[in-house]
Design an enzyme around this catalytic site. Structure first.
Site, short mmCIF file in Angstrom:
data_model
loop_
_atom_site.label_atom_id
_atom_site.label_comp_id
_atom_site.label_asym_id
_atom_site.label_seq_id
_atom_site.Cartn_x
_atom_site.Cartn_y
_atom_site.Cartn_z
N GLU A 72 23.41 37.66 16.95
CA GLU A 72 23.48 38.25 15.75
C GLU A 72 22.84 39.61 15.93
OE1 GLU A 72 22.71 36.15 12.07
OE2 GLU A 72 23.45 37.97 11.11
N ASP A 93 22.13 32.51 17.12
CA ASP A 93 21.79 33.04 15.56
C ASP A 93 20.06 32.88 15.56
OD1 ASP A 93 21.28 34.12 13.23
OD2 ASP A 93 23.19 33.01 12.36
N ILE A 95 17.66 33.40 13.36
CA ILE A 95 17.36 32.80 12.11
C ILE A 95 18.74 32.95 11.30
CG2 ILE A 95 15.95 32.86 9.95
CD1 ILE A 95 13.93 34.64 11.50
N ASP A 96 19.15 31.79 11.16
CA ASP A 96 20.11 31.53 10.06
C ASP A 96 19.61 31.18 8.73
OD1 ASP A 96 23.14 31.85 9.68
OD2 ASP A 96 23.14 29.54 9.61
N THR A 98 18.55 33.93 6.81
CA THR A 98 17.46 34.97 6.60
C THR A 98 17.13 35.31 5.25
OG1 THR A 98 18.23 36.14 8.72
CG2 THR A 98 17.04 37.59 7.22
N ASP A 222 26.98 32.16 13.70
CA ASP A 222 26.82 31.20 12.57
C ASP A 222 27.25 29.70 12.76
OD1 ASP A 222 25.97 33.29 10.49
OD2 ASP A 222 27.90 33.92 10.57
#
Ligand code: 2AM
Ligand code: CA
Length: 283
Positions: A72, A93, A95-96, A98, A222
């Protein structure tokens, strides 16, 4: 052909590195964060997102120098998403969730998937706040902290708990479409939740605590790991309009089973038609 032993090795390394990278999130969660924005005022990034991605890219490429990466934050910085080839590719990802991370709302995860020959082989989702690790390998089922998981047995939307997300609603020209879908689903379902992480929403369907998850406008990072975890758990993921799901251009209906996925898709198609008719009347 990649052997089962090789996949197992990739999996074990990725799991350890995910746990190591999660320490960055644990260190950062209670800190006051400097926030940058990306595509909109609501699309956030912190130095922790970048650090987790850097660490995973660096350590995975040290272990596997011929593997490729789609992440990402790197894609956002380069303003370009690398093309998916047949080469082993890690889709990450860092930090999904955020926005949750910034607000210390503990629905946050690292999402790591491995794709080989354009097929999902490994999915890892880890929420450091609850020490919950969801994993899947193609053809071998899915687990949460080592215990096998299954979706719910709910077959009707009217008996479902549904996860819908708001983040894309106000950043596109499709606000009326999105809000109408919300209304239609709220009217029918037992309840609607918005947890703020697409990856965790997929994991929640896989473990049977959410029956349906719908969101458009997502990116491969994601959904890649969550897609494999859900399908390996026995759940269904289809394109919002009912077609075959493409994790590189994800419009998601994820559900405990096909019956529920199709019912949701039909409701969305009918609702969109009504919204478009309303638009025409206005003009
Ligand atoms: P993120 O936390 O990595 O940004 C939240 O509703 C879910 O949608 C999260 O999985 C979030 O990922 C994702 N998302 C995708 N595109 C987004 C956008 N433009 N703005 C905010 N969240 C987005
Ligand atoms: Ca994300």
């Amino acid at each position: 052909m990649t052997s089962a032993e090789e996949i197992e090795h990739f999996f074990q390394v990725a799991k350890l590195l995910t746990l190591e990278a999660a320490e960055v999130i644990k260190d950062g969660i209670n800190e006051l964060k400097d926030i940058e924005t990306k595509s909109s005022d609501k699309d956030l990034v912190t130095k922790y997102d970048k650090e987790v991605e850097r660490l995973l890219f660096e350590k995975l490429s040290n272990e596997f120098p011929d593997h490729k990466f789609i992440g990402e934050e790197t894609s956002s910085t380069n303003k370009e998403i690398p093309e998916l080839t047949d080469a082993p590719t890690w889709i990450i990802d860092p930090i999904d969730g955020t926005t949750n991370f910034v607000h210390r709302f503990p629905q946050i995860c690292i999402s790591v998937a491995l794709v080989i020959n354009k097929r999902l082989e490994i999915g890892i989702i880890y929420n450091p706040c609850y020490d919950e690790m969801y994993t899947a390998k193609k053809g071998q089922g899915a687990s949460l902290n080592g215990k096998s998981i299954r979706p719910s047995s709910t077959k009707e939307l009217k008996k479902s708990l549904v996860n819908l997300e708001t983040s894309a609603l106000f950043t596109t020209s499709k606000t009326d479409i999105g809000l109408a879908r919300f209304n239609a689903i709220i009217e029918v379902a037992h309840g609607v939740r918005t947890i703020g992480s697409a990856a965790l929403a997929l994991a929640f369907v896989a473990r049977g605590i959410i029956d349906v998850f719908h969101m458009d406008g997502l990116k491969s990072w994601d959904v890649a790991a969550g897609c494999l975890i859900l399908t390996e758990a026995g759940g269904t993921i289809i394109d919002t309009k009912g077609g075959i799901f493409n994790f590189m251009a994800p419009k998601v209906i994820a559900a405990a089973n096909e019956v529920l996925a199709i019912e949701t898709s039909k409701l969305i198609i009918e609702t969109d038609l009504k919204t478009l008719r309303k638009r025409l009347k206005k003009n």
